[in-house]
Design a protein around this motif. Structure first.
Motif, PDB file in Angstrom:
ATOM      1  N   ALA A  94      26.004  28.931  42.612  1.00 24.95           N
ATOM      2  CA  ALA A  94      27.187  29.620  42.095  1.00 24.95           C
ATOM      3  C   ALA A  94      27.668  30.610  43.134  1.00 24.95           C
ATOM      4  O   ALA A  94      26.872  31.294  43.785  1.00 24.95           O
ATOM      5  N   ALA A  95      28.982  30.687  43.298  1.00 25.61           N
ATOM      6  CA  ALA A  95      29.546  31.574  44.316  1.00 25.61           C
ATOM      7  C   ALA A  95      30.770  32.293  43.768  1.00 25.61           C
ATOM      8  O   ALA A  95      31.526  31.739  42.960  1.00 25.61           O
ATOM      9  N   ASP A  96      30.956  33.545  44.203  1.00 29.88           N
ATOM     10  CA  ASP A  96      32.172  34.257  43.817  1.00 29.88           C
ATOM     11  C   ASP A  96      33.232  34.072  44.906  1.00 29.88           C
ATOM     12  O   ASP A  96      33.016  33.379  45.905  1.00 29.88           O
ATOM     13  N   LYS A  97      34.389  34.713  44.717  1.00 32.85           N
ATOM     14  CA  LYS A  97      35.511  34.498  45.631  1.00 32.85           C
ATOM     15  C   LYS A  97      35.278  35.118  46.994  1.00 32.85           C
ATOM     16  O   LYS A  97      35.973  34.784  47.958  1.00 32.85           O
ATOM     17  N   GLU A  98      34.313  36.045  47.082  1.00 30.49           N
ATOM     18  CA  GLU A  98      33.986  36.651  48.369  1.00 30.49           C
ATOM     19  C   GLU A  98      32.934  35.844  49.135  1.00 30.49           C
ATOM     20  O   GLU A  98      32.526  36.235  50.239  1.00 30.49           O
ATOM     21  N   GLY A  99      32.469  34.737  48.533  1.00 36.85           N
ATOM     22  CA  GLY A  99      31.489  33.895  49.203  1.00 36.85           C
ATOM     23  C   GLY A  99      30.044  34.269  48.951  1.00 36.85           C
ATOM     24  O   GLY A  99      29.136  33.657  49.517  1.00 36.85           O
ATOM     25  N   ASN A 100      29.795  35.264  48.082  1.00 32.45           N
ATOM     26  CA  ASN A 100      28.422  35.597  47.724  1.00 32.45           C
ATOM     27  C   ASN A 100      27.859  34.483  46.843  1.00 32.45           C
ATOM     28  O   ASN A 100      28.516  34.016  45.908  1.00 32.45           O
ATOM     29  N   LYS A 101      26.643  34.043  47.120  1.00 29.96           N
ATOM     30  CA  LYS A 101      26.073  32.888  46.429  1.00 29.96           C
ATOM     31  C   LYS A 101      24.724  33.224  45.809  1.00 29.96           C
ATOM     32  O   LYS A 101      24.008  34.098  46.272  1.00 29.96           O
ATOM     33  N   GLN A 102      24.422  32.500  44.754  1.00 32.24           N
ATOM     34  CA  GLN A 102      23.109  32.569  44.142  1.00 32.24           C
ATOM     35  C   GLN A 102      22.684  31.149  43.785  1.00 32.24           C
ATOM     36  O   GLN A 102      23.507  30.359  43.302  1.00 32.24           O
ATOM     37  N   THR A 103      21.423  30.822  44.034  1.00 28.46           N
ATOM     38  CA  THR A 103      20.922  29.471  43.830  1.00 28.46           C
ATOM     39  C   THR A 103      19.870  29.455  42.739  1.00 28.46           C
ATOM     40  O   THR A 103      18.996  30.332  42.697  1.00 28.46           O
TER      41      THR A 103
ATOM     42  N   GLU B  62      33.203  36.191  29.732  1.00 25.66           N
ATOM     43  CA  GLU B  62      34.006  34.983  29.914  1.00 25.66           C
ATOM     44  C   GLU B  62      35.178  35.200  30.859  1.00 25.66           C
ATOM     45  O   GLU B  62      35.650  34.251  31.507  1.00 25.66           O
ATOM     46  N   LYS B  63      35.639  36.460  30.970  1.00 25.98           N
ATOM     47  CA  LYS B  63      36.817  36.713  31.809  1.00 25.98           C
ATOM     48  C   LYS B  63      36.557  36.415  33.285  1.00 25.98           C
ATOM     49  O   LYS B  63      37.490  36.276  34.062  1.00 25.98           O
ATOM     50  N   TYR B  64      35.285  36.297  33.681  1.00 24.20           N
ATOM     51  CA  TYR B  64      34.957  35.985  35.068  1.00 24.20           C
ATOM     52  C   TYR B  64      34.742  34.493  35.311  1.00 24.20           C
ATOM     53  O   TYR B  64      34.386  34.099  36.422  1.00 24.20           O
ATOM     54  N   GLN B  65      34.943  33.680  34.280  1.00 26.12           N
ATOM     55  CA  GLN B  65      34.648  32.251  34.396  1.00 26.12           C
ATOM     56  C   GLN B  65      35.392  31.616  35.571  1.00 26.12           C
ATOM     57  O   GLN B  65      34.822  30.838  36.337  1.00 26.12           O
ATOM     58  N   ASP B  66      36.663  31.955  35.718  1.00 27.98           N
ATOM     59  CA  ASP B  66      37.464  31.340  36.775  1.00 27.98           C
ATOM     60  C   ASP B  66      37.210  31.950  38.153  1.00 27.98           C
ATOM     61  O   ASP B  66      37.727  31.439  39.162  1.00 27.98           O
ATOM     62  N   ASP B  67      36.432  33.032  38.210  1.00 27.14           N
ATOM     63  CA  ASP B  67      36.137  33.666  39.495  1.00 27.14           C
ATOM     64  C   ASP B  67      34.911  33.073  40.173  1.00 27.14           C
ATOM     65  O   ASP B  67      34.615  33.407  41.324  1.00 27.14           O
ATOM     66  N   ILE B  68      34.194  32.207  39.450  1.00 27.71           N
ATOM     67  CA  ILE B  68      32.954  31.640  39.964  1.00 27.71           C
ATOM     68  C   ILE B  68      33.131  30.147  40.192  1.00 27.71           C
ATOM     69  O   ILE B  68      33.688  29.437  39.362  1.00 27.71           O
ATOM     70  N   SER B  69      32.656  29.656  41.319  1.00 34.45           N
ATOM     71  CA  SER B  69      32.649  28.218  41.597  1.00 34.45           C
ATOM     72  C   SER B  69      31.211  27.704  41.542  1.00 34.45           C
ATOM     73  O   SER B  69      30.255  28.455  41.763  1.00 34.45           O
ATOM     74  N   PHE B  70      31.072  26.411  41.232  1.00 34.82           N
ATOM     75  CA  PHE B  70      29.743  25.840  41.012  1.00 34.82           C
ATOM     76  C   PHE B  70      29.573  24.564  41.811  1.00 34.82           C
ATOM     77  O   PHE B  70      30.495  23.750  41.911  1.00 34.82           O
ATOM     78  N   GLU B  71      28.386  24.397  42.347  1.00 32.37           N
ATOM     79  CA  GLU B  71      27.992  23.148  42.994  1.00 32.37           C
ATOM     80  C   GLU B  71      26.735  22.628  42.308  1.00 32.37           C
ATOM     81  O   GLU B  71      25.702  23.314  42.275  1.00 32.37           O
TER      82      GLU B  71
ATOM     83  N   MET C 162      36.006  40.968  45.227  1.00 31.55           N
ATOM     84  CA  MET C 162      35.185  41.445  44.109  1.00 31.55           C
ATOM     85  C   MET C 162      33.786  40.896  44.276  1.00 31.55           C
ATOM     86  O   MET C 162      33.560  39.695  44.164  1.00 31.55           O
ATOM     87  N   ASN C 163      32.818  41.765  44.584  1.00 34.26           N
ATOM     88  CA  ASN C 163      31.444  41.337  44.794  1.00 34.26           C
ATOM     89  C   ASN C 163      30.738  41.277  43.451  1.00 34.26           C
ATOM     90  O   ASN C 163      30.431  42.300  42.850  1.00 34.26           O
ATOM     91  N   LEU C 164      30.468  40.056  42.964  1.00 30.83           N
ATOM     92  CA  LEU C 164      29.900  39.904  41.631  1.00 30.83           C
ATOM     93  C   LEU C 164      28.398  39.742  41.651  1.00 30.83           C
ATOM     94  O   LEU C 164      27.772  39.764  40.599  1.00 30.83           O
ATOM     95  N   PHE C 165      27.800  39.527  42.794  1.00 29.10           N
ATOM     96  CA  PHE C 165      26.384  39.211  42.830  1.00 29.10           C
ATOM     97  C   PHE C 165      25.653  40.156  43.776  1.00 29.10           C
ATOM     98  O   PHE C 165      26.146  40.513  44.836  1.00 29.10           O
ATOM     99  N   ASN C 166      24.421  40.488  43.390  1.00 30.34           N
ATOM    100  CA  ASN C 166      23.561  41.091  44.386  1.00 30.34           C
ATOM    101  C   ASN C 166      22.794  39.984  45.094  1.00 30.34           C
ATOM    102  O   ASN C 166      22.994  38.817  44.822  1.00 30.34           O
TER     103      ASN C 166
END
Length: 235
Positions: A117-126, A73-82, A1-5
């Motif tokens: 922040a990154a989604d499960k497909e590895g797309n990241k935004q800083t 909020e339903k996507y909260q668990d799909d995103i990881s944070f550093e 699931m690509n959540l970020f452009n």
């Protein structure tokens, strides 16, 4: 699931991600299999029992917690944070988690200023941000007049009102602004620490001072009472 452009977004108090939107008219239903976008990610901070706020300001002597909240909020668990501290283009990872707690009075290297922040497909935004560490101003209880003072004059007499405020952040560019309240009427006196005021009839009066800094932190004196005796009218 690509959540970020992959576009670069402007920085705001609320940092937003925009995903894939379907083109077309609003009345055309979405493909039920289409991935829905993350609308926003909010960076917020809190201290003690206060609620989380997007105003990234903390006091130095209490532990603070920074968090990232995803909408919907339903996507909260799909995103990881550093949470990262970066300086001179060198990144130091502080923690991988939704939240991170720190003590603002400790080393600056413990205070994050970047979120990845990154989604499960590895797309990241800083996102880069700054947490303001601010000490609230303090008013001295010593004033002129002091509580219980008797002032002698007439309605034309200009009585001195004087107070003292301190702020340890002054050397770092902070400024203090004051409001003088006399008999429930407020006077914005800015950076002044004393004024003269006339127009007092004989009898009891009260005043107090409020101080605020550039970041909205404040201190307020309790009301002080003083008595005016009209020496001109007594003759």
């Amino acid at each position: 699931m690509n959540l970020f452009n992959r576009s670069i977004l402007p920085l705001f108090a609320v940092f937003a991600f925009f995903g894939v939107f379907w083109a077309g008219c609003a009345d055309i239903p979405n493909d039920p299999e289409a991935a829905q976008p993350v609308e926003s990610i909010s960076i917020m901070v809190k201290q003690k029992d206060a609620p989380f706020s997007t105003i990234l300001k903390v006091h130095p002597y209490d532990s603070a917690t920074i968090t990232a909240t995803v909408a919907p909020e339903k996507y909260q668990d799909d995103i990881s944070f550093e949470w990262i501290y970066t300086n001179d283009n060198k990144d130091s990872l502080l923690v991988r988690a939704k939240q991170y707690s720190f003590l603002p009075s400790k080393l600056a290297t413990n205070i994050p200023n970047k979120l990845i922040a990154a989604d499960k497909e590895g797309n990241k935004q800083t996102y880069e941000f700054t947490i303001v560490i601010n000490t609230p101003p303090v008013l001295s209880d010593s004033t002129i007049p002091a509580s219980g003072d008797t002032l002698y004059g007439s309605p034309e007499s200009a009585f001195l009102f004087e107070w003292y405020s301190i702020d340890v952040d002054i050397d770092n560019g902070d400024s203090l602004f004051h409001i003088l309240e006399i008999d429930d009427k407020a006077y914005d006196v800015g950076t002044l620490l004393q004024v003269k005021q006339s127009g007092f009839n004989a009898g009891e009066h009260k005043f107090r001072v409020i101080v605020r800094d550039l970041y909205g932190d404040s201190d307020t004196l309790a009301y002080k009472n003083f008595h005016v005796i009209d020496t001109l009218g007594a003759k």
